[in-house]
Design a protein around this motif. Sequence first.
Motif, PDB file in Angstrom:
ATOM      1  N   SER A  25     -20.022  10.981  27.343  1.00 48.55           N
ATOM      2  CA  SER A  25     -20.728  11.864  26.482  1.00 48.55           C
ATOM      3  C   SER A  25     -22.213  11.875  26.555  1.00 48.55           C
ATOM      4  O   SER A  25     -22.853  12.650  26.201  1.00 48.55           O
ATOM      5  CB  SER A  25     -20.144  11.524  25.063  1.00 48.55           C
ATOM      6  N   GLY A  26     -22.653  10.551  27.214  1.00 52.27           N
ATOM      7  CA  GLY A  26     -24.183  10.477  27.592  1.00 52.27           C
ATOM      8  C   GLY A  26     -24.745  10.467  26.147  1.00 52.27           C
ATOM      9  O   GLY A  26     -24.939   9.845  25.272  1.00 52.27           O
ATOM     10  N   HIS A  27     -26.108  11.461  26.263  1.00 49.60           N
ATOM     11  CA  HIS A  27     -26.850  11.690  25.067  1.00 49.60           C
ATOM     12  C   HIS A  27     -26.403  12.457  23.790  1.00 49.60           C
ATOM     13  O   HIS A  27     -27.283  12.745  22.967  1.00 49.60           O
ATOM     14  CB  HIS A  27     -28.507  12.061  25.529  1.00 49.60           C
ATOM     15  N   VAL A  35     -13.797   6.988  19.935  1.00 49.87           N
ATOM     16  CA  VAL A  35     -14.047   5.935  20.991  1.00 49.87           C
ATOM     17  C   VAL A  35     -14.986   6.925  22.194  1.00 49.87           C
ATOM     18  O   VAL A  35     -14.390   7.939  22.459  1.00 49.87           O
ATOM     19  CB  VAL A  35     -12.940   5.324  21.722  1.00 49.87           C
ATOM     20  N   ILE A  36     -16.164   6.099  22.561  1.00 50.61           N
ATOM     21  CA  ILE A  36     -16.882   6.501  23.559  1.00 50.61           C
ATOM     22  C   ILE A  36     -17.065   5.555  24.823  1.00 50.61           C
ATOM     23  O   ILE A  36     -17.018   4.537  24.739  1.00 50.61           O
ATOM     24  CB  ILE A  36     -18.341   6.713  23.175  1.00 50.61           C
ATOM     25  N   VAL A  37     -16.702   6.194  25.914  1.00 53.82           N
ATOM     26  CA  VAL A  37     -16.502   5.808  27.145  1.00 53.82           C
ATOM     27  C   VAL A  37     -17.788   6.145  28.400  1.00 53.82           C
ATOM     28  O   VAL A  37     -18.028   7.366  28.444  1.00 53.82           O
ATOM     29  CB  VAL A  37     -15.396   5.814  27.946  1.00 53.82           C
ATOM     30  N   ASP A  38     -18.439   5.133  28.842  1.00 51.01           N
ATOM     31  CA  ASP A  38     -19.607   5.622  29.767  1.00 51.01           C
ATOM     32  C   ASP A  38     -19.537   4.710  30.927  1.00 51.01           C
ATOM     33  O   ASP A  38     -19.304   3.537  30.660  1.00 51.01           O
ATOM     34  CB  ASP A  38     -20.817   5.728  29.068  1.00 51.01           C
ATOM     35  N   LYS A  39     -19.589   5.147  32.137  1.00 51.38           N
ATOM     36  CA  LYS A  39     -19.710   4.155  33.414  1.00 51.38           C
ATOM     37  C   LYS A  39     -21.195   3.762  33.522  1.00 51.38           C
ATOM     38  O   LYS A  39     -21.252   2.635  33.748  1.00 51.38           O
ATOM     39  CB  LYS A  39     -19.042   5.015  34.446  1.00 51.38           C
ATOM     40  N   TYR A  40     -22.252   4.535  33.199  1.00 52.16           N
ATOM     41  CA  TYR A  40     -23.676   4.004  33.900  1.00 52.16           C
ATOM     42  C   TYR A  40     -24.372   3.656  32.475  1.00 52.16           C
ATOM     43  O   TYR A  40     -24.687   4.584  31.583  1.00 52.16           O
ATOM     44  CB  TYR A  40     -24.221   5.241  34.402  1.00 52.16           C
ATOM     45  N   ILE A  41     -24.583   2.642  32.279  1.00 54.94           N
ATOM     46  CA  ILE A  41     -25.312   2.285  30.856  1.00 54.94           C
ATOM     47  C   ILE A  41     -26.802   2.165  31.285  1.00 54.94           C
ATOM     48  O   ILE A  41     -27.525   2.910  30.340  1.00 54.94           O
ATOM     49  CB  ILE A  41     -25.079   0.646  30.424  1.00 54.94           C
ATOM     50  N   ASP A  42     -27.411   1.711  32.225  1.00 60.57           N
ATOM     51  CA  ASP A  42     -28.686   1.663  32.696  1.00 60.57           C
ATOM     52  C   ASP A  42     -29.395   2.913  33.248  1.00 60.57           C
ATOM     53  O   ASP A  42     -30.411   2.750  33.858  1.00 60.57           O
ATOM     54  CB  ASP A  42     -29.275   0.275  32.997  1.00 60.57           C
ATOM     55  N   ASN A  43     -28.551   3.719  33.722  1.00 61.95           N
ATOM     56  CA  ASN A  43     -28.920   4.676  35.043  1.00 61.95           C
ATOM     57  C   ASN A  43     -28.382   6.158  34.396  1.00 61.95           C
ATOM     58  O   ASN A  43     -27.582   6.412  33.909  1.00 61.95           O
ATOM     59  CB  ASN A  43     -28.106   4.378  36.076  1.00 61.95           C
ATOM     60  N   ASN A  44     -29.686   6.794  34.178  1.00 60.72           N
ATOM     61  CA  ASN A  44     -29.634   8.336  33.838  1.00 60.72           C
ATOM     62  C   ASN A  44     -29.591   9.445  34.901  1.00 60.72           C
ATOM     63  O   ASN A  44     -29.624  10.587  34.544  1.00 60.72           O
ATOM     64  CB  ASN A  44     -30.873   8.655  32.730  1.00 60.72           C
ATOM     65  N   ASP A  63     -15.194   2.748  33.665  1.00 57.05           N
ATOM     66  CA  ASP A  63     -14.956   3.931  34.596  1.00 57.05           C
ATOM     67  C   ASP A  63     -13.959   5.083  34.238  1.00 57.05           C
ATOM     68  O   ASP A  63     -12.843   4.389  33.998  1.00 57.05           O
ATOM     69  CB  ASP A  63     -14.914   3.279  36.041  1.00 57.05           C
ATOM     70  N   GLY A  64     -14.386   6.292  34.182  1.00 58.35           N
ATOM     71  CA  GLY A  64     -13.207   7.168  33.885  1.00 58.35           C
ATOM     72  C   GLY A  64     -12.050   7.247  34.693  1.00 58.35           C
ATOM     73  O   GLY A  64     -11.000   7.611  34.493  1.00 58.35           O
ATOM     74  N   GLU A  65     -12.243   6.800  36.061  1.00 53.55           N
ATOM     75  CA  GLU A  65     -11.207   6.751  37.041  1.00 53.55           C
ATOM     76  C   GLU A  65     -10.240   5.455  36.832  1.00 53.55           C
ATOM     77  O   GLU A  65      -9.173   5.225  37.338  1.00 53.55           O
ATOM     78  CB  GLU A  65     -11.837   6.712  38.322  1.00 53.55           C
ATOM     79  N   HIS A  66     -10.814   4.487  35.891  1.00 47.93           N
ATOM     80  CA  HIS A  66      -9.792   3.160  35.625  1.00 47.93           C
ATOM     81  C   HIS A  66     -10.080   3.056  34.088  1.00 47.93           C
ATOM     82  O   HIS A  66     -10.874   1.977  33.699  1.00 47.93           O
ATOM     83  CB  HIS A  66     -10.273   2.030  36.605  1.00 47.93           C
ATOM     84  N   LEU A  67      -9.378   3.643  33.240  1.00 46.85           N
ATOM     85  CA  LEU A  67      -9.628   3.421  31.961  1.00 46.85           C
ATOM     86  C   LEU A  67      -8.787   2.199  31.239  1.00 46.85           C
ATOM     87  O   LEU A  67      -7.675   2.063  31.652  1.00 46.85           O
ATOM     88  CB  LEU A  67      -8.961   4.487  31.177  1.00 46.85           C
ATOM     89  N   PRO A  68      -9.482   1.538  30.543  1.00 46.83           N
ATOM     90  CA  PRO A  68      -8.864   0.088  30.068  1.00 46.83           C
ATOM     91  C   PRO A  68      -7.847   0.445  28.911  1.00 46.83           C
ATOM     92  O   PRO A  68      -8.172  -0.324  27.597  1.00 46.83           O
ATOM     93  CB  PRO A  68      -9.994  -0.628  29.736  1.00 46.83           C
ATOM     94  N   PHE A  69      -7.162   1.474  28.629  1.00 52.08           N
ATOM     95  CA  PHE A  69      -6.327   1.825  27.629  1.00 52.08           C
ATOM     96  C   PHE A  69      -5.036   1.959  27.752  1.00 52.08           C
ATOM     97  O   PHE A  69      -4.449   2.369  29.148  1.00 52.08           O
ATOM     98  CB  PHE A  69      -7.049   3.363  27.204  1.00 52.08           C
TER      99      PHE A  69
END
Length: 274
Positions: A25-27, A35-44, A63-69
């Motif tokens: 979802s980014g910004h 629940v919000i999932v994002d792969k890159y925390i410090d890289n825009n 990572d959306g390609e390996h979701l922990p759910f």
Amino acid sequence: MRTRTPKDRWDLNICKHDRVLEIGSGHNPLYRSNVIVDKYIDNNTHRCGDIKIFPHQHFVHADGEHLPFKNKEFDYVICNQVLEHVDNPQLFIQEICRVGKRGYIETPSLIGEFLFPKESHQWVILDINDKLVLYKKELMPGNYKNNYGELFLNYLPYQSLPYKLLKLTEGDLMINRYEWKDEINIIVNPQDDYYLPFFTQKWDRNMVEKLFPPRHVYHELKAICDAISHIIKIKLLESLHKNRKLQTLEEHLQPHNTLSQRNSRSTHENNKMQ
């Protein structure tokens, strides 16, 4: 399978008690997401600004390609402007169908990618025959480097009513909108004579009418009325929800850290008293 084509992400079939996951979802997260999932925390690189999140939402770094759910843990999964970024679209689609029962995918269309391309986008995507057809952007002919997003994303949507009406009456012109249930039909790098020409050749009238079927004047007028009604609805919702405040990820995590520290201190003091 595809269930419908929403007007936009404010027109989704999410039920009151649905548990909603939003990936990348980014910004700009949807308030309804739990629940919000994002792969890159410090890289825009893959978004327009720092991660933002509403106070009631739970953030998961993944990572959306390996979701922990768990399988079918969510009733609805939102992927807004994400699929065009991923390395392995088949695996990404497989994962969101595994963890979700229903959902919504939105991506730039081929024309949208031409008007406001991003270097981080790996795929050009068209919605053909209820299938999301992906073609590697580096294989596309033409200029996909000049970026007019300031005009088409940041200016006209807020300044021009005719442009807003265009986006809603001919939504597939610049955006693919795909609401699904159970599974998502995708094709990656097609080589057949039916799908490949949409990405590599001049569009003829048959191809144009395939993507944008002719409409009777009644349906034209209805589309315009529906678009105006939707714009008014969104404006009303924005005025009602103007007090909803987004937080940075750091701000969002801070209260949890503070509470954890307080609980830790309280436990330590109780142990000392005992």
